[in-house]
Design a protein around this motif. Structure first.
Motif, PDB file in Angstrom:
ATOM      1  N   THR A  69       0.242 -31.127  30.784  1.00  0.00           N
ATOM      2  CA  THR A  69      -0.625 -32.239  31.074  1.00  0.00           C
ATOM      3  C   THR A  69      -1.620 -32.494  30.041  1.00  0.00           C
ATOM      4  N   PRO A  70      -2.117 -33.746  29.990  1.00  0.00           N
ATOM      5  CA  PRO A  70      -3.088 -34.164  29.155  1.00  0.00           C
ATOM      6  C   PRO A  70      -4.399 -33.350  29.201  1.00  0.00           C
ATOM      7  N   ALA A  71      -5.450 -33.167  27.868  1.00  0.00           N
ATOM      8  CA  ALA A  71      -6.627 -32.570  28.175  1.00  0.00           C
ATOM      9  C   ALA A  71      -7.758 -33.449  28.539  1.00  0.00           C
ATOM     10  N   ALA A  72      -8.659 -32.863  29.191  1.00  0.00           N
ATOM     11  CA  ALA A  72      -9.781 -33.670  29.451  1.00  0.00           C
ATOM     12  C   ALA A  72     -10.499 -34.241  28.352  1.00  0.00           C
ATOM     13  N   PRO A  73     -11.129 -35.388  28.252  1.00  0.00           N
ATOM     14  CA  PRO A  73     -11.928 -35.682  27.095  1.00  0.00           C
ATOM     15  C   PRO A  73     -13.013 -34.742  26.595  1.00  0.00           C
ATOM     16  N   ALA A  74     -13.463 -34.580  25.293  1.00  0.00           N
ATOM     17  CA  ALA A  74     -14.522 -33.693  25.108  1.00  0.00           C
ATOM     18  C   ALA A  74     -15.750 -33.899  25.691  1.00  0.00           C
ATOM     19  N   ALA A  75     -16.845 -33.389  25.862  1.00  0.00           N
ATOM     20  CA  ALA A  75     -18.065 -33.961  26.470  1.00  0.00           C
ATOM     21  C   ALA A  75     -19.215 -33.741  25.383  1.00  0.00           C
ATOM     22  N   GLU A  76     -18.691 -33.867  23.883  1.00  0.00           N
ATOM     23  CA  GLU A  76     -19.614 -33.792  22.907  1.00  0.00           C
ATOM     24  C   GLU A  76     -20.243 -35.019  22.449  1.00  0.00           C
ATOM     25  N   PRO A  77     -21.427 -35.176  22.170  1.00  0.00           N
ATOM     26  CA  PRO A  77     -22.137 -36.254  21.664  1.00  0.00           C
ATOM     27  C   PRO A  77     -21.387 -37.155  20.859  1.00  0.00           C
ATOM     28  N   ALA A  78     -21.262 -38.592  20.670  1.00  0.00           N
ATOM     29  CA  ALA A  78     -20.588 -39.199  19.874  1.00  0.00           C
ATOM     30  C   ALA A  78     -20.942 -38.965  18.283  1.00  0.00           C
ATOM     31  N   SER A  79     -22.240 -38.442  18.184  1.00  0.00           N
ATOM     32  CA  SER A  79     -22.601 -38.238  16.661  1.00  0.00           C
ATOM     33  C   SER A  79     -22.107 -37.063  15.853  1.00  0.00           C
ATOM     34  N   SER A  80     -21.320 -36.169  16.835  1.00  0.00           N
ATOM     35  CA  SER A  80     -20.491 -35.096  16.496  1.00  0.00           C
ATOM     36  C   SER A  80     -19.167 -35.264  16.038  1.00  0.00           C
ATOM     37  N   ALA A  81     -18.739 -36.633  16.462  1.00  0.00           N
ATOM     38  CA  ALA A  81     -17.491 -37.024  16.361  1.00  0.00           C
ATOM     39  C   ALA A  81     -16.778 -36.989  14.739  1.00  0.00           C
ATOM     40  N   SER A  82     -17.850 -37.093  13.776  1.00  0.00           N
ATOM     41  CA  SER A  82     -17.456 -37.099  12.380  1.00  0.00           C
ATOM     42  C   SER A  82     -17.380 -35.815  11.846  1.00  0.00           C
ATOM     43  N   TYR A  83     -17.899 -34.731  12.542  1.00  0.00           N
ATOM     44  CA  TYR A  83     -17.817 -33.322  12.048  1.00  0.00           C
ATOM     45  C   TYR A  83     -16.772 -32.767  12.533  1.00  0.00           C
ATOM     46  N   THR A  84     -16.158 -31.903  11.210  1.00  0.00           N
ATOM     47  CA  THR A  84     -14.851 -31.298  11.475  1.00  0.00           C
ATOM     48  C   THR A  84     -15.415 -29.719  11.859  1.00  0.00           C
ATOM     49  N   PRO A  85     -14.934 -28.930  12.978  1.00  0.00           N
ATOM     50  CA  PRO A  85     -15.166 -27.448  12.989  1.00  0.00           C
ATOM     51  C   PRO A  85     -14.429 -26.579  12.102  1.00  0.00           C
ATOM     52  N   LEU A  86     -15.044 -25.795  11.714  1.00  0.00           N
ATOM     53  CA  LEU A  86     -14.458 -24.715  10.957  1.00  0.00           C
ATOM     54  C   LEU A  86     -14.183 -23.626  11.877  1.00  0.00           C
ATOM     55  N   LYS A  87     -13.097 -23.087  12.177  1.00  0.00           N
ATOM     56  CA  LYS A  87     -12.607 -22.354  13.325  1.00  0.00           C
ATOM     57  C   LYS A  87     -12.336 -20.870  12.914  1.00  0.00           C
ATOM     58  N   SER A  88     -12.370 -20.069  13.888  1.00  0.00           N
ATOM     59  CA  SER A  88     -12.103 -18.752  13.629  1.00  0.00           C
ATOM     60  C   SER A  88     -10.676 -18.307  13.418  1.00  0.00           C
ATOM     61  N   PRO A  89     -10.037 -17.616  12.715  1.00  0.00           N
ATOM     62  CA  PRO A  89      -8.707 -17.614  12.382  1.00  0.00           C
ATOM     63  C   PRO A  89      -8.177 -16.293  13.461  1.00  0.00           C
ATOM     64  N   MET A  90      -9.236 -15.529  13.776  1.00  0.00           N
ATOM     65  CA  MET A  90      -8.795 -14.337  14.444  1.00  0.00           C
ATOM     66  C   MET A  90      -9.955 -14.047  15.433  1.00  0.00           C
ATOM     67  N   ILE A  91      -9.684 -12.732  16.182  1.00  0.00           N
ATOM     68  CA  ILE A  91     -10.755 -12.393  17.356  1.00  0.00           C
ATOM     69  C   ILE A  91     -11.342 -11.003  16.403  1.00  0.00           C
ATOM     70  N   GLY A  92     -12.632 -11.206  16.638  1.00  0.00           N
ATOM     71  CA  GLY A  92     -13.464 -10.307  16.098  1.00  0.00           C
ATOM     72  C   GLY A  92     -15.047 -10.289  16.155  1.00  0.00           C
ATOM     73  N   THR A  93     -15.630  -9.768  15.396  1.00  0.00           N
ATOM     74  CA  THR A  93     -17.376  -9.867  15.348  1.00  0.00           C
ATOM     75  C   THR A  93     -17.551 -10.863  14.102  1.00  0.00           C
ATOM     76  N   PHE A  94     -18.472 -11.744  14.316  1.00  0.00           N
ATOM     77  CA  PHE A  94     -18.849 -12.668  13.309  1.00  0.00           C
ATOM     78  C   PHE A  94     -20.043 -12.471  12.793  1.00  0.00           C
ATOM     79  N   TYR A  95     -20.030 -12.311  11.207  1.00  0.00           N
ATOM     80  CA  TYR A  95     -21.056 -11.941  10.601  1.00  0.00           C
ATOM     81  C   TYR A  95     -21.268 -12.858   9.368  1.00  0.00           C
ATOM     82  N   ARG A  96     -22.697 -13.450   9.118  1.00  0.00           N
ATOM     83  CA  ARG A  96     -22.959 -14.507   8.415  1.00  0.00           C
ATOM     84  C   ARG A  96     -23.281 -13.973   6.876  1.00  0.00           C
TER      85      ARG A  96
END
Length: 159
Positions: A69-96
């Motif tokens: 089934t097709p996914a629903a459209p994202a509810a993000e603001p239009a301004s973030s459309a030009s941004y690319t998310p850097l995603k987590s490649p695994m499950i774990g605890t995030f540290y900066r």
């Protein structure tokens, strides 16, 4: 089932287009039914014996329906459309940073190069350096330091 897990399940069902879902484990029984106007009705009852490992089989039964089934459209603001998310490649605890007293790897406004270490994710007592998949400027940090992250969860927005 924790509130966050319940919300993620409801979001998944909403995006999948399913109108009715029933899940029953030894720990809980949940029934979700959506009316044609996309209103969600949730009823949940707890059972006596908690069994966390048995929650995992419930998710794969819903996955094939979501793929068809097709996914629903994202509810993000239009301004973030030009941004690319850097995603987590695994499950774990995030540290900066690499340690409590060490400076963070990247901050909002920093320019990163492809392959540059941007954070660390601890999984099973192993600290994995996560590298930027593309060059760009960090626009937003989406995860708090020392918090759990899921596979494919957005960590940073980059432009």
């Amino acid at each position: 089932m924790k509130a966050k897990e319940l919300q993620e399940l409801l979001d998944f069902i909403a995006k999948s287009g399913l109108n009715k879902v029933n899940i029953e484990t030894e720990e809980f029984k949940i029934s979700v039914q959506r009316e044609p106007n996309t209103k969600q009705i949730v009823s949940m009852s707890a059972a006596p014996a908690p069994a966390a490992p048995q929650q995992a089989p419930a998710a794969p039964t819903l996955a094939p329906a979501a793929a068809t089934t097709p996914a629903a459209p994202a509810a993000e603001p239009a301004s973030s459309a030009s941004y690319t998310p850097l995603k987590s490649p695994m499950i774990g605890t995030f540290y900066r940073s690499s340690g409590p007293d060490a400076p963070v790897f990247v901050q909002v406004g920093d320019t990163v190069e492809k392959g540059q270490v941007i954070c660390i994710i601890e999984a099973m007592k192993l600290f994995n350096e996560i590298e930027a998949e593309q060059a760009g400027r960090i626009v937003k940090v989406l995860v708090e330091n020392a918090t759990p992250v899921e596979y494919d969860q957005p960590l940073f927005l980059i432009e």
